[in-house]
Design a protein around this motif. Structure first.
Motif, short mmCIF file in Angstrom:
data_model
loop_
_atom_site.label_atom_id
_atom_site.label_comp_id
_atom_site.label_asym_id
_atom_site.label_seq_id
_atom_site.Cartn_x
_atom_site.Cartn_y
_atom_site.Cartn_z
N ASP B 176 1.08 -1.13 0.01
CA ASP B 176 -0.06 0.12 0.14
C ASP B 176 0.83 1.36 0.04
O ASP B 176 2.35 1.19 -0.01
CB ASP B 176 -0.97 -0.17 1.28
CG ASP B 176 -0.25 0.09 2.56
OD1 ASP B 176 1.15 0.28 2.39
OD2 ASP B 176 -1.15 -0.22 3.56
N ASN B 180 3.21 -0.92 3.50
CA ASN B 180 2.98 -2.09 3.96
C ASN B 180 2.45 -3.22 2.85
O ASN B 180 1.81 -2.86 1.91
CB ASN B 180 1.62 -1.91 4.97
CG ASN B 180 1.94 -0.88 6.18
OD1 ASN B 180 2.97 -0.76 6.75
ND2 ASN B 180 0.87 0.01 6.41
N ILE B 181 3.04 -4.44 3.43
CA ILE B 181 2.65 -5.63 2.55
C ILE B 181 1.05 -5.88 2.41
O ILE B 181 0.49 -6.23 3.38
CB ILE B 181 3.48 -6.69 2.61
CG1 ILE B 181 4.82 -6.39 2.29
CG2 ILE B 181 2.93 -7.98 1.83
CD1 ILE B 181 6.04 -7.44 2.16
N THR B 182 0.40 -5.84 1.37
CA THR B 182 -0.93 -6.33 1.21
C THR B 182 -1.12 -7.53 0.77
O THR B 182 -2.44 -8.18 0.66
CB THR B 182 -1.97 -5.07 0.65
OG1 THR B 182 -1.20 -4.77 -0.58
CG2 THR B 182 -2.02 -3.82 1.55
N THR B 191 6.13 -22.13 11.77
CA THR B 191 5.04 -22.85 12.33
C THR B 191 4.29 -23.57 11.40
O THR B 191 3.86 -24.55 12.01
CB THR B 191 4.20 -21.61 12.91
OG1 THR B 191 3.96 -20.80 11.90
CG2 THR B 191 4.77 -21.13 13.96
N ILE B 245 6.43 -12.56 7.97
CA ILE B 245 5.98 -13.75 8.86
C ILE B 245 4.60 -13.01 9.31
O ILE B 245 4.51 -11.98 9.97
CB ILE B 245 7.04 -13.72 9.90
CG1 ILE B 245 8.38 -14.14 9.48
CG2 ILE B 245 6.54 -14.53 11.12
CD1 ILE B 245 8.42 -15.58 9.20
N PHE B 247 1.89 -12.90 8.12
CA PHE B 247 0.76 -12.20 7.21
C PHE B 247 -0.37 -12.92 7.41
O PHE B 247 -0.72 -13.96 7.15
CB PHE B 247 1.62 -12.21 5.84
CG PHE B 247 0.68 -11.39 4.79
CD1 PHE B 247 0.64 -10.32 5.03
CD2 PHE B 247 -0.04 -12.32 3.87
CE1 PHE B 247 -0.31 -9.35 3.97
CE2 PHE B 247 -1.05 -11.45 3.05
CZ PHE B 247 -0.91 -10.15 3.18
N MET B 248 -1.40 -12.11 7.69
CA MET B 248 -2.69 -12.54 7.70
C MET B 248 -2.90 -13.91 8.65
O MET B 248 -3.79 -14.63 8.57
CB MET B 248 -3.23 -13.05 6.30
CG MET B 248 -3.67 -11.93 5.55
SD MET B 248 -4.44 -12.21 4.05
CE MET B 248 -6.18 -12.51 4.66
N ASP B 249 -2.12 -13.80 9.80
CA ASP B 249 -2.17 -14.69 10.71
C ASP B 249 -1.45 -16.16 10.58
O ASP B 249 -0.55 -16.52 10.94
CB ASP B 249 -3.73 -14.88 11.20
CG ASP B 249 -3.42 -15.66 12.71
OD1 ASP B 249 -2.31 -15.39 13.45
OD2 ASP B 249 -4.64 -15.71 13.10
N GLU B 250 -2.05 -16.81 9.54
CA GLU B 250 -1.44 -18.18 9.11
C GLU B 250 -1.28 -17.95 7.71
O GLU B 250 -2.04 -17.72 6.85
CB GLU B 250 -2.47 -19.07 9.49
CG GLU B 250 -2.57 -19.35 10.98
CD GLU B 250 -3.50 -20.33 11.30
OE1 GLU B 250 -4.63 -20.36 10.60
OE2 GLU B 250 -3.32 -20.92 12.44
N GLU B 388 12.98 -16.14 14.76
CA GLU B 388 12.59 -14.80 15.74
C GLU B 388 13.76 -14.01 16.02
O GLU B 388 13.59 -12.85 16.40
CB GLU B 388 12.00 -15.64 16.78
CG GLU B 388 10.25 -15.65 16.34
CD GLU B 388 9.43 -16.33 17.44
OE1 GLU B 388 8.24 -16.31 17.45
OE2 GLU B 388 10.04 -16.81 18.33
N ARG B 389 15.04 -14.94 16.70
CA ARG B 389 16.14 -14.30 17.10
C ARG B 389 16.86 -13.32 16.10
O ARG B 389 17.29 -12.15 16.41
CB ARG B 389 17.03 -15.17 17.39
CG ARG B 389 16.93 -15.92 19.06
CD ARG B 389 18.23 -16.81 19.33
NE ARG B 389 18.15 -17.80 18.26
CZ ARG B 389 17.74 -18.91 18.46
NH1 ARG B 389 16.95 -19.23 19.69
NH2 ARG B 389 17.99 -19.92 17.54
N GLN B 391 14.83 -11.89 13.37
CA GLN B 391 13.97 -10.90 12.97
C GLN B 391 13.55 -10.09 14.07
O GLN B 391 13.64 -8.81 13.91
CB GLN B 391 12.63 -11.64 12.70
CG GLN B 391 11.74 -10.56 11.65
CD GLN B 391 10.39 -10.84 11.37
OE1 GLN B 391 9.91 -12.07 12.07
NE2 GLN B 391 9.69 -10.16 10.52
N LEU B 392 13.59 -10.32 15.40
CA LEU B 392 13.30 -9.39 16.44
C LEU B 392 14.30 -9.07 17.14
O LEU B 392 14.26 -8.03 17.92
CB LEU B 392 12.09 -10.31 17.32
CG LEU B 392 10.93 -10.91 16.53
CD1 LEU B 392 10.02 -11.61 17.58
CD2 LEU B 392 10.08 -9.81 15.84
N GLN B 393 15.45 -9.87 17.27
CA GLN B 393 16.56 -9.54 18.21
C GLN B 393 17.80 -9.01 17.20
O GLN B 393 18.71 -8.55 17.82
CB GLN B 393 16.68 -10.61 19.19
CG GLN B 393 15.55 -10.79 20.02
CD GLN B 393 16.01 -11.73 21.05
OE1 GLN B 393 17.04 -12.71 20.87
NE2 GLN B 393 15.37 -11.68 22.17
#
Lengths: 295, 418
Positions: B176, B180-182, B191, B245, B247-250, B388-389, B391-393
């Protein structure tokens, strides 16, 4: 034989006859599993094979498990943020709702509604609220105003408060009702006396209302503390794909127990965690009951 | 003694009954599986066919939710209750054998040499010496699903190699005004099935070997492993990400909603995608590397005879096992559940291998590996945290993969030391 008993003794016999059922129930449903769990915590068991003795191995493993300490910290974060927050919020709401006459019943119903809703359904709805663009409600609103998105659940810092918020909201209705009952139970004569003396609302609040609400407050604190220490359904349902994640940022002790027992099939280790949780709950409850007794 | 008398009475009764009815049910055996709609339907059909061919045997199927499955099986069999033939995940075999819940299949009906030659090689994980413990009816593998409409809209062809794959993903990604990725080009998330794609797909394709020593030693902490991880994290962390990661929950939800161009998933997803209204999809093999290296992951559920089955029930169970591992049963399973036949002779028929839906999965079996998990959910969790390590850390892939490898090794050591 029964005939020869005194009335007092007969009363005791009858009392025990009626008490037998709950006693039996508690023994079979509560005490036996509790004892068994404590026993299993000293054993290794994968649900399938034989149980083997492990001594203190499971507790040692727990002590050295960094995940356990993270989870321990999370559990207390839920407690230390959740309990005071919901206490203050519910008191403020009850205090003002009590003074309100217009649409009183309707508003009270609105506050109570979340308490009646299934925690699972609620957690899933909030989970979708928290998503990123294009499906998340909050982030869609933010991006509508040109504000950058916030990672609610996929963040190590935001996830725990994000999961806690609906849990607090869900419990609020119940606490508001209890507080209102407590407020109504305070005799009006105190307030009338205060009015005659011409004291301000702050003094009325701190000198009359709060002290007389003490039993109510203690009850709510005990009740909600136990609730937050045992938090599970909100966390599990909001993070099902990655339970307690990201990076264990939201994982409470109960979820760790569940995961160890029913995904890892390590019953001994799970039982050791359960014993720790049991001990924490016991200590917290005892402290709080002590406070109640000092009344 | 009482059981013997009961047996005599029962035998007397049934032989009397046999005089009057030609299809007397002399033996009743019990079959257990977990509840999954299509699997239950398929098994009902198999049981019907089996009973028609063996009028003297009745098979009762019991199924319950996946979450309760292991607990119930574990509680029932030692108590002499429960199934005669039971379904279990291939990764649970060691536990079931150790707990004395299942018995080996008889070597005369199921000679190991015959099974070795007839079944796909990964089934050999169920073999111990000369005997097989359990056999599958069907196996699963991974493939790349794509959204036909989005592919056409972007003007790209279904990708065959990594380069085309990345180009197609980039072409289908939409953003958009705020960036942001739509719509994602490819779904991502350890997962879902991506952890299998990483382990048995990407790591091997980059020239690595995810595990050594019969899956007892973690081996992906290597140059190939880091390369594989960088390839994967670049999908959602590069300057121009083609995925996100969560995106749209699952992942599969995004694909079903038509907001994802491509999605890696197993053959078991076919059924639910077919039920999704308005979704036009196709499927192709997982992308190969530039020099044509392909790799895939396969898994399967097996059936085994429990230690509870004795005497005539045992004989009936053997017959039933024979039927549910037959070519006919495998074809029914493929048609009803969408899971692939466990024998090349059935799976690799001209018709199945060229089937536009099953074909890519069946072709994938030829170059698939089966991870021997000690605790699948815990091992998947380590992959999730590895990403996660990063991407988030902000950890480097090399550092993060080392931590994951160490943790997984610890888990494996603990499991195999018991």
């Amino acid at each position: 034989m029964y005939r020869n008993l005194t009335i007092r003794q007969k009363q005791i016999v009858w009392a025990w006859a009626f008490l037998a059922l709950p006693v039996l129930f508690y023994t079979v449903i509560r005490f036996y599993p509790t004892g068994n769990a404590i026993l299993i915590s000293f054993q290794n068991w994968n649900l399938l094979g034989a149980r083997t003795w492990a001594g203190l191995e499971n507790y040692e493993k727990l002590w050295n498990d960094p995940v356990f300490w993270k989870v321990f910290q999370n559990t207390f974060l839920y407690l230390l943020i959740g309990t005071p927050l919901s206490l203050v919020l519910s008191f403020v709401i009850a205090y003002h709702l009590d003074k309100l006459r217009f649409m009183h019943g309707f508003l009270r119903m609105l506050y109570f509604l979340p308490f009646m809703t299934s925690a699972v359904a609620m957690a899933w709805v909030w989970r979708w609220f928290y998503q990123d663009v294009p499906i998340g409600l909050f982030n869609n609103i933010l991006s509508g105003f040109g504000i950058p998105q916030i990672s609610f659940l996929n963040s190590t810092t935001n996830a725990l408060p994000a999961v806690l918020a609906p849990a607090v909201w869900a419990g609020l209705g119940f606490q508001v009702i209890i507080f209102m009952a407590g407020l109504r139970a305070i005799p009006t004569s105190y307030y009338e006396a205060a009015k005659i003396d011409g004291v301000g609302w702050w003094t009325v609040l701190t000198q009359i209302t709060l002290p007389l609400l003490r039993p109510t407050i203690v009850f709510i604190v005990v009740f909600s503390s136990i609730g937050f220490l045992r938090i599970f359904d909100h966390v599990f349902n909001m993070t099902t794909n990655n339970p307690g994640g990201p990076l264990n940022a939201t994982k409470p002790l109960v979820l760790m127990i569940y995961d160890t027992a029913f995904n890892g099939f390590n019953m001994g280790y799970a039982a050791a965690q359960t014993v720790v949780l049991f001990t924490i709950l016991l200590i917290v409850s005892l402290i709080q009951l002590r406070l109640l007794r000092s009344e | 003694m009482t059981t013997r008398i009961k047996g005599l009475v029962l035998a007397g009764l049934t032989s009397t009954a046999a005089l009057f009815s030609s299809a007397a049910n002399a033996v009743e055996i019990e079959y257990w599986q977990y509840f999954f709609d299509a699997r239950v339907t398929a098994m009902e059909q198999l049981i019907e066919n089996f009973e028609a061919a063996n009028p003297d045997i009745t098979v009762t199927m019991t199924h319950f939710p996946y979450a309760d499955y292991r607990t119930k099986v574990a509680a029932a069999i030692p108590a002499g209750e429960g199934p005669d033939v039971v379904q279990l995940f291939y990764g649970w075999l060691n536990d079931y054998v150790a707990a004395n819940l299942i018995q080996p299949l008889p070597a005369d009906t199921f000679p190991a040499s015959k099974i070795d030659s007839e079944f796909f090689p990964m089934v050999q994980a169920m073999k111990d010496g000369d005997a097989y413990w359990a056999l599958p009816t069907a196996v699963r593998s991974l493939a790349l699903f794509y959204n036909t409409r989005l592919l056409e809209e972007a003007g790209v062809e279904p990708p065959t190699n990594m380069e085309e794959f990345l180009a197609a993903a980039a072409a289908m990604t939409k953003r958009d005004g705020a960036g942001n990725i739509t719509q994602v080009g490819i779904t991502a998330g350890m997962t879902a099935q991506d952890h299998h794609w990483f382990r048995e797909g990407l790591v091997r394709q980059m020239g690595g070997e995810p595990y050594a020593n019969d899956y007892k030693t973690v081996n992906y902490n290597s140059e190939a492993g880091v390369q594989a991880l960088e390839f994967y994290t670049d999908l959602f962390m590069s300057d121009e990400p083609v995925s996100a990661i969560g995106f749209m929950d699952e992942p599969q939800a995004a694909f079903k909603a038509g907001r994802a161009g491509m999605h890696i998933d197993g053959s078991f997803r076919i059924g639910s995608l077919n039920k999704t209204r308005g979704l036009k999809w196709g499927v192709t093999e997982l992308p190969a590397t530039g020099d044509g290296v392909r790799s895939n992951y396969s898994s399967y559920w097996v059936n085994a005879i429990t230690t509870k089955a004795e005497g005539e029930k045992y004989d009936a169970s053997v017959k039933f096992m024979e039927y549910i591992t037959s070519d006919e049963a495998m074809q029914i399973w493929l048609d009803v559940v969408g899971e692939l036949p466990a024998k090349p002779s059935v799976g690799l028929t001209e018709e199945n291998a060229n089937n536009e839906v099953f074909g890519p999965f069946i072709k994938g079996l030829a170059y698939a590996n089966t991870t021997k998990f000690a605790n699948e959910s815990a091992q998947r969790q380590l992959m999730v945290e590895m990403v996660e390590r990063i991407q988030l850390q902000g950890m480097s892939p090399a550092e993060s993969i080392a931590i994951a490898a160490e943790a997984e090794q610890k888990l494996l050591d603990e499991y195999y030391s018991k």
